[in-house]
Design a protein around this motif. Structure first.
Motif, PDB file in Angstrom:
ATOM      1  N   THR A   1       0.844  -1.190   0.000  1.00 58.96           N
ATOM      2  CA  THR A   1       0.000   0.000   0.000  1.00 58.96           C
ATOM      3  C   THR A   1       0.884   1.246   0.000  1.00 58.96           C
ATOM      4  O   THR A   1       2.074   1.180   0.331  1.00 58.96           O
ATOM      5  N   ARG A   2       0.285   2.372  -0.357  1.00 59.16           N
ATOM      6  CA  ARG A   2       1.036   3.634  -0.431  1.00 59.16           C
ATOM      7  C   ARG A   2       1.669   4.016   0.906  1.00 59.16           C
ATOM      8  O   ARG A   2       2.746   4.575   0.954  1.00 59.16           O
ATOM      9  N   ASP A   3       0.981   3.694   2.002  1.00 62.13           N
ATOM     10  CA  ASP A   3       1.517   4.052   3.314  1.00 62.13           C
ATOM     11  C   ASP A   3       2.529   3.019   3.846  1.00 62.13           C
ATOM     12  O   ASP A   3       3.023   3.152   4.960  1.00 62.13           O
ATOM     13  N   GLN A   4       2.826   1.988   3.042  1.00 62.15           N
ATOM     14  CA  GLN A   4       3.805   0.948   3.391  1.00 62.15           C
ATOM     15  C   GLN A   4       3.440   0.183   4.669  1.00 62.15           C
ATOM     16  O   GLN A   4       4.311  -0.292   5.382  1.00 62.15           O
ATOM     17  N   LYS A   5       2.141   0.048   4.937  1.00 60.14           N
ATOM     18  CA  LYS A   5       1.704  -0.661   6.136  1.00 60.14           C
ATOM     19  C   LYS A   5       1.162  -2.053   5.844  1.00 60.14           C
ATOM     20  O   LYS A   5       1.171  -2.907   6.714  1.00 60.14           O
ATOM     21  N   GLN A   6       0.676  -2.271   4.612  1.00 63.03           N
ATOM     22  CA  GLN A   6       0.057  -3.562   4.296  1.00 63.03           C
ATOM     23  C   GLN A   6       0.553  -4.106   2.963  1.00 63.03           C
ATOM     24  O   GLN A   6       1.010  -3.356   2.098  1.00 63.03           O
ATOM     25  N   ALA A   7       0.410  -5.427   2.843  1.00 64.40           N
ATOM     26  CA  ALA A   7       0.583  -6.116   1.572  1.00 64.40           C
ATOM     27  C   ALA A   7      -0.801  -6.597   1.159  1.00 64.40           C
ATOM     28  O   ALA A   7      -1.462  -7.305   1.915  1.00 64.40           O
ATOM     29  N   VAL A   8      -1.258  -6.169  -0.015  1.00 63.24           N
ATOM     30  CA  VAL A   8      -2.573  -6.539  -0.521  1.00 63.24           C
ATOM     31  C   VAL A   8      -2.368  -7.643  -1.559  1.00 63.24           C
ATOM     32  O   VAL A   8      -1.667  -7.452  -2.550  1.00 63.24           O
ATOM     33  N   TRP A   9      -2.984  -8.796  -1.301  1.00 59.84           N
ATOM     34  CA  TRP A   9      -2.903  -9.951  -2.192  1.00 59.84           C
ATOM     35  C   TRP A   9      -4.165  -9.965  -3.045  1.00 59.84           C
ATOM     36  O   TRP A   9      -5.262  -9.981  -2.516  1.00 59.84           O
ATOM     37  N   LEU A  10      -4.011  -9.948  -4.362  1.00 63.69           N
ATOM     38  CA  LEU A  10      -5.142  -9.960  -5.275  1.00 63.69           C
ATOM     39  C   LEU A  10      -5.200 -11.304  -5.988  1.00 63.69           C
ATOM     40  O   LEU A  10      -4.319 -11.642  -6.774  1.00 63.69           O
ATOM     41  N   PHE A  11      -6.244 -12.052  -5.694  1.00 68.77           N
ATOM     42  CA  PHE A  11      -6.494 -13.330  -6.350  1.00 68.77           C
ATOM     43  C   PHE A  11      -7.518 -13.087  -7.443  1.00 68.77           C
ATOM     44  O   PHE A  11      -8.567 -12.485  -7.192  1.00 68.77           O
ATOM     45  N   GLU A  12      -7.205 -13.520  -8.658  1.00 70.11           N
ATOM     46  CA  GLU A  12      -8.127 -13.370  -9.776  1.00 70.11           C
ATOM     47  C   GLU A  12      -8.423 -14.754 -10.344  1.00 70.11           C
ATOM     48  O   GLU A  12      -7.505 -15.515 -10.625  1.00 70.11           O
ATOM     49  N   GLU A  13      -9.705 -15.045 -10.501  1.00 77.02           N
ATOM     50  CA  GLU A  13     -10.143 -16.345 -11.006  1.00 77.02           C
ATOM     51  C   GLU A  13     -11.024 -16.127 -12.227  1.00 77.02           C
ATOM     52  O   GLU A  13     -11.976 -15.350 -12.182  1.00 77.02           O
ATOM     53  N   ARG A  14     -10.678 -16.810 -13.333  1.00 74.50           N
ATOM     54  CA  ARG A  14     -11.460 -16.675 -14.556  1.00 74.50           C
ATOM     55  C   ARG A  14     -12.810 -17.366 -14.399  1.00 74.50           C
ATOM     56  O   ARG A  14     -12.893 -18.499 -13.959  1.00 74.50           O
ATOM     57  N   GLN A  15     -13.848 -16.639 -14.766  1.00 76.22           N
ATOM     58  CA  GLN A  15     -15.217 -17.153 -14.727  1.00 76.22           C
ATOM     59  C   GLN A  15     -15.671 -17.411 -16.159  1.00 76.22           C
ATOM     60  O   GLN A  15     -14.900 -17.293 -17.095  1.00 76.22           O
ATOM     61  N   THR A  16     -16.931 -17.713 -16.321  1.00 72.68           N
ATOM     62  CA  THR A  16     -17.467 -17.941 -17.660  1.00 72.68           C
ATOM     63  C   THR A  16     -17.555 -16.639 -18.437  1.00 72.68           C
ATOM     64  O   THR A  16     -17.599 -15.551 -17.861  1.00 72.68           O
ATOM     65  N   ALA A  17     -17.578 -16.749 -19.740  1.00 63.46           N
ATOM     66  CA  ALA A  17     -17.745 -15.615 -20.666  1.00 63.46           C
ATOM     67  C   ALA A  17     -16.657 -14.553 -20.503  1.00 63.46           C
ATOM     68  O   ALA A  17     -16.912 -13.370 -20.685  1.00 63.46           O
ATOM     69  N   GLY A  18     -15.450 -14.973 -20.136  1.00 61.00           N
ATOM     70  CA  GLY A  18     -14.333 -14.039 -20.056  1.00 61.00           C
ATOM     71  C   GLY A  18     -14.343 -13.098 -18.879  1.00 61.00           C
ATOM     72  O   GLY A  18     -13.529 -12.171 -18.814  1.00 61.00           O
ATOM     73  N   LYS A  19     -15.225 -13.293 -17.940  1.00 56.41           N
ATOM     74  CA  LYS A  19     -15.278 -12.459 -16.721  1.00 56.41           C
ATOM     75  C   LYS A  19     -14.272 -12.992 -15.707  1.00 56.41           C
ATOM     76  O   LYS A  19     -13.880 -14.153 -15.742  1.00 56.41           O
ATOM     77  N   TRP A  20     -13.874 -12.130 -14.773  1.00 56.13           N
ATOM     78  CA  TRP A  20     -12.931 -12.508 -13.719  1.00 56.13           C
ATOM     79  C   TRP A  20     -13.506 -12.121 -12.367  1.00 56.13           C
ATOM     80  O   TRP A  20     -14.096 -11.054 -12.223  1.00 56.13           O
ATOM     81  N   SER A  21     -13.308 -12.981 -11.381  1.00 55.60           N
ATOM     82  CA  SER A  21     -13.652 -12.605 -10.009  1.00 55.60           C
ATOM     83  C   SER A  21     -12.376 -12.121  -9.337  1.00 55.60           C
ATOM     84  O   SER A  21     -11.280 -12.577  -9.668  1.00 55.60           O
ATOM     85  N   HIS A  22     -12.507 -11.185  -8.415  1.00 55.20           N
ATOM     86  CA  HIS A  22     -11.364 -10.578  -7.733  1.00 55.20           C
ATOM     87  C   HIS A  22     -11.575 -10.679  -6.227  1.00 55.20           C
ATOM     88  O   HIS A  22     -12.583 -10.210  -5.704  1.00 55.20           O
ATOM     89  N   ILE A  23     -10.601 -11.267  -5.540  1.00 58.02           N
ATOM     90  CA  ILE A  23     -10.657 -11.420  -4.087  1.00 58.02           C
ATOM     91  C   ILE A  23      -9.390 -10.791  -3.509  1.00 58.02           C
ATOM     92  O   ILE A  23      -8.294 -11.001  -4.024  1.00 58.02           O
ATOM     93  N   GLN A  24      -9.545 -10.031  -2.426  1.00 56.99           N
ATOM     94  CA  GLN A  24      -8.401  -9.390  -1.750  1.00 56.99           C
ATOM     95  C   GLN A  24      -8.123 -10.063  -0.415  1.00 56.99           C
ATOM     96  O   GLN A  24      -9.048 -10.386   0.332  1.00 56.99           O
ATOM     97  N   PHE A  25      -6.836 -10.239  -0.143  1.00 56.24           N
ATOM     98  CA  PHE A  25      -6.369 -10.713   1.157  1.00 56.24           C
ATOM     99  C   PHE A  25      -5.380  -9.657   1.646  1.00 56.24           C
ATOM    100  O   PHE A  25      -4.578  -9.164   0.864  1.00 56.24           O
ATOM    101  N   LYS A  26      -5.422  -9.334   2.930  1.00 57.90           N
ATOM    102  CA  LYS A  26      -4.526  -8.294   3.451  1.00 57.90           C
ATOM    103  C   LYS A  26      -3.677  -8.828   4.582  1.00 57.90           C
ATOM    104  O   LYS A  26      -4.166  -9.515   5.491  1.00 57.90           O
TER     105      LYS A  26
END
Length: 167
Positions: free
Chosen positions: A136-161
Motif C-alpha cells: 500500500t502507499r503508506d507501506q503498512k500492508q501487503a494486498v494480495w489480489l487473487f483473480e479467477e477466470r469465470q465464464t464468458a471471459g469475466k474474472w472474479s477478484h478477491i483481496q487478502f490483506k
C-alpha cells in the motif's frame, strides 16, 4: 408398489452423486519480507506453498511450509476492475496458480523438452487463476489480489490483506 417408488428414489439419489467442490488453486511463492496477519500470525521471509480455497462462498489464502499450515487469511471480494487507490507497487510478480481440477503431468512431461525449445516456451498453461501482491502507499500492508477466470471471459477478484509490521 411402494417398494418400486423407494427403489426409484434410491437410484435417483445415487445417480445425482455428490456436488462437486470448487477447485483449489495452488502455487509456490518466495516472500521477500516478513508479513503479519491481523490475528498475530508471523510469516517469515522465505519460500511458501500457497493455496486459495473456496468453502461456503468464502475464500481463504493458506500459507504452507513442509506441508504444515503456517497461516490462513480470509479474503473479501473486491470490485471487478481490481482497482485500488491504496496500491503502490508490486511486492512480487504475478504468480500462476494451478487448479486442482487440472491433471498433474508426469515427471517426463514436466521436465523434458519434446521440441528442443526452452521449457518456458513449450509450456501451455491455462491461466485460470493468478495471485498478485502489492504494497500500500503508506507501506503498512501487503494486498494480495487473487483473480479467477469465470465464464464468458469475466474474472472474479478477491483481496487478502497482511501487515508489513507487527501490530
Amino acid at each position: 408398489m411402494s417398494s418400486i417408488g423407494l427403489i426409484l428414489a434410491l437410484l435417483m439419489a445415487v445417480g445425482s452423486g455428490p456436488a462437486t467442490a470448487p477447485p483449489t488453486y495452488s502455487g509456490s511463492i518466495r516472500l521477500p519480507v516478513d508479513l503479519y496477519s491481523a490475528e498475530g500470525a508471523h510469516l517469515e521471509k522465505g519460500d511458501y506453498a500457497v493455496e486459495v480455497k473456496q468453502e461456503n462462498g468464502r475464500y481463504s489464502l493458506v500459507f504452507l511450509q513442509n506441508d504444515k499450515t503456517q497461516s490462513t487469511i480470509i479474503g473479501e471480494p473486491s470490485k471487478d476492475d481490481g482497482g485500488n487507490e491504496q496500491i503502490a507497487m508490486p511486492l512480487i510478480g504475478t504468480q500462476f496458480l494451478r487448479s486442482s481440477a487440472d491433471p498433474v503431468r508426469s515427471e517426463a512431461e514436466r521436465h523434458f523438452s519434446k521440441t528442443g525449445l526452452p521449457q518456458y516456451e513449450e509450456e501451455s498453461r491455462d491461466w485460470k487463476a493468478t495471485l498478485r501482491v502489492y504494497t500500500t502507499r503508506d507501506q503498512k500492508q501487503a494486498v494480495w489480489l487473487f483473480e479467477e477466470r469465470q465464464t464468458a471471459g469475466k474474472w472474479s477478484h478477491i483481496q487478502f490483506k497482511l501487515n508489513l509490521n507487527p501490530q
